[in-house]
Design an enzyme around this catalytic site. Structure first.
Site, PDB file in Angstrom:
ATOM      1  N   LYS A   1     -15.755 -12.886  19.704  1.00 51.61           N
ATOM      2  CA  LYS A   1     -17.009 -12.545  19.027  1.00 51.61           C
ATOM      3  C   LYS A   1     -17.928 -13.771  19.167  1.00 51.61           C
ATOM      4  O   LYS A   1     -18.445 -14.324  18.190  1.00 51.61           O
ATOM      5  CB  LYS A   1     -16.705 -12.203  17.552  1.00 51.61           C
ATOM      6  CG  LYS A   1     -17.868 -11.659  16.765  1.00 51.61           C
ATOM      7  CD  LYS A   1     -18.108 -10.168  16.967  1.00 51.61           C
ATOM      8  CE  LYS A   1     -19.382  -9.749  16.262  1.00 51.61           C
ATOM      9  NZ  LYS A   1     -19.792  -8.376  16.545  1.00 51.61           N
TER      10      LYS A   1
ATOM     11  N   ASP B   1     -15.768  -5.851  18.762  1.00 51.40           N
ATOM     12  CA  ASP B   1     -16.144  -4.533  18.212  1.00 51.40           C
ATOM     13  C   ASP B   1     -16.248  -3.498  19.334  1.00 51.40           C
ATOM     14  O   ASP B   1     -15.742  -2.371  19.220  1.00 51.40           O
ATOM     15  CB  ASP B   1     -17.418  -4.596  17.361  1.00 51.40           C
ATOM     16  CG  ASP B   1     -18.458  -5.572  17.877  1.00 51.40           C
ATOM     17  OD1 ASP B   1     -18.195  -6.214  18.919  1.00 51.40           O
ATOM     18  OD2 ASP B   1     -19.532  -5.703  17.272  1.00 51.40           O
TER      19      ASP B   1
ATOM     20  N   ASP C   1      -4.084  -9.699  15.937  1.00 49.12           N
ATOM     21  CA  ASP C   1      -3.329  -9.046  14.866  1.00 49.12           C
ATOM     22  C   ASP C   1      -3.876  -7.630  14.643  1.00 49.12           C
ATOM     23  O   ASP C   1      -3.136  -6.637  14.629  1.00 49.12           O
ATOM     24  CB  ASP C   1      -3.471  -9.897  13.590  1.00 49.12           C
ATOM     25  CG  ASP C   1      -2.525  -9.460  12.491  1.00 49.12           C
ATOM     26  OD1 ASP C   1      -1.741  -8.529  12.714  1.00 49.12           O
ATOM     27  OD2 ASP C   1      -2.574 -10.051  11.397  1.00 49.12           O
TER      28      ASP C   1
ATOM     29  N   TYR D   1      -5.720 -18.045  10.670  1.00 49.76           N
ATOM     30  CA  TYR D   1      -4.331 -18.112  10.202  1.00 49.76           C
ATOM     31  C   TYR D   1      -3.850 -19.547  10.023  1.00 49.76           C
ATOM     32  O   TYR D   1      -2.684 -19.772   9.679  1.00 49.76           O
ATOM     33  CB  TYR D   1      -3.411 -17.357  11.173  1.00 49.76           C
ATOM     34  CG  TYR D   1      -3.639 -15.870  11.136  1.00 49.76           C
ATOM     35  CD1 TYR D   1      -4.873 -15.337  11.485  1.00 49.76           C
ATOM     36  CD2 TYR D   1      -2.648 -14.989  10.744  1.00 49.76           C
ATOM     37  CE1 TYR D   1      -5.100 -13.980  11.454  1.00 49.76           C
ATOM     38  CE2 TYR D   1      -2.871 -13.629  10.702  1.00 49.76           C
ATOM     39  CZ  TYR D   1      -4.106 -13.130  11.059  1.00 49.76           C
ATOM     40  OH  TYR D   1      -4.335 -11.787  11.027  1.00 49.76           O
TER      41      TYR D   1
END
Ligand code: NAI
Length: 332
Positions: free
Chosen positions: A171, A204, A228, A124
């Site tokens: 991640k 995930d 988000d 972002y």
């Protein structure tokens, strides 16, 4: 004491849910002087930008704001007002409590978690460029300073809210440097805050586990993008986007807003659920130290939901936005 608060009605369903929110807050008899400033689509023609300087100036002056959602066109055009505001005011922590309310139908009956999302960087940061029309790249920025700051914030908040455990989501197996740094900073901060349990989860796997056993999670700390996405997932666990509030917090400024967007599909129909905005208002009242008014609204809202007679269409009823707000006011 009179509190001066900036109110941004926003786009789409924004003005509808903000009128309802203001009516409920005013009815709680807290002394608020509202400074209403417009941002978003309706000011672009006049000011050439959806985020004119007077918006930032008003929030800097009052230190507290509550806003309706603002539309961000997909593809080319203006940058997101929401991202712009968060960066301009250094609102580095996005806090989103997600909990089950008796009376709201959902698959789970005991969700009670808080999302803490880093709010200023990651993908972002808005650093993107095209290579002709054959490729494009977005740069993911993760800094030690922002990662440590949000982790410190999460531990401090967890202690204040009497929470027991923080799970950091990442991640880092793939983005070893960027997410790796976010995770490393969170672990370092956890080492200094051993009174709160700490673990980590790959994003995930976390998505699956949240759908299977959301009641197992307490505070979830995330970089901007995962925060988000998983915010909407978590909203789905407790009845949808109409019911999840949020706060953007900086060192001495805070902007409160629902998780949802401007919902163009239902805008102008007066059927939007105002709960998320009203609960953002409740968070704001607590931030202002108005605990009694906040508790009264919370209790009245819970009562209306439990009775289940006056609810909006997203929750299976047929009440209009303002009818719902008026029912809360009757129960205050
Ligand atoms: P959205 O949150 O506006 O809508 C997603 C779905 O949820 C729609 O079906 C909508 O009708 C429903 N929904 C949302 N809020 C609701 C409410 N209060 N009551 C009942 N149903 C509700 O997400 P979408 O469509 O992805 O975004 C629309 C616009 O909003 C975009 O321009 C986006 O950039 C902007 N947006 C702005 C945000 C902000 O100002 N903080 C946050 C998220 C999106």
């Amino acid at each position: 004491m009179t509190h001066c608060v900036t109110l941004i009605p926003g786009d789409g369903i924004g003005p509808e849910v903000m009128i309802a929110t203001r009516a409920v807050i005013d009815a709680s008899e807290v002394d608020i002087s509202w400074e209403i400033v417009e941002a978003g689509r309706k000011v672009i023609d006049e000011f050439g930008t959806p985020l004119p300087n007077y918006v930032i100036d008003s929030i800097k002056k009052n230190k507290v704001a509550i806003k309706g959602p603002i539309t961000t066109p997909i593809g080319e055009g203006f940058r997101s007002v929401n991202v712009g505001l968060r960066q301009a005011l250094n609102l580095y922590a996005n806090v989103r409590p997600v909990k089950t309310y008796a009376g709201i139908k959902s698959r789970y009956d005991d969700v009670n978690l808080i999302i803490v999302r880093e709010n200023t960087e990651d993908l972002y940061a808005g650093i993107e460029h095209s290579i002709g029309d054959v490729a494009a790249e977005s740069i993911k920025i993760i800094t030690r300073a922002a990662s440590e700051r949000i982790a410190e914030f999460a531990f401090k908040m967890a202690r204040k809210e009497d929470r027991k455990r923080i799970t950091v989501v990442h991640k880092a197996n793939i983005m070893k440097l960027s997410d790796g740094l976010f995770l490393k900073c969170a672990k370092e901060v956890a080492e200094r805050n051993k009174d709160i349990q700490f673990d980590d989860m790959i994003v995930d796997a976390m998505s699956m586990k949240l759908v299977q056993n959301p009641e197992k999670y307490d505070v979830i700390l995330m970089p901007n993008l995962y925060g988000d996405i998983l915010s909407d997932l978590c909203a789905g666990l407790v009845g949808g986007l109409g019911v999840v509030p949020g706060a953007n917090i900086g060192d001495d400024v805070a902007v409160f807003e629902a998780v949802h967007g401007s919902a163009p599909d239902i805008a102008g129909k007066n059927i939007a659920n105002p709960i998320a905005s009203i609960l953002s208002g409740v968070m704001m009242l607590r931030y202002l130290g108005e605990y009694e008014a906040a508790d009264r609204i919370d209790i009245a809202l819970a009562k209306v939901l439990e009775e289940g007679k006056v609810i909006t269409s997203d929750l299976g009823g047929n009440a209009k936005t303002m009818e719902f707000a008026e029912e809360i006011i009757r129960n205050l």
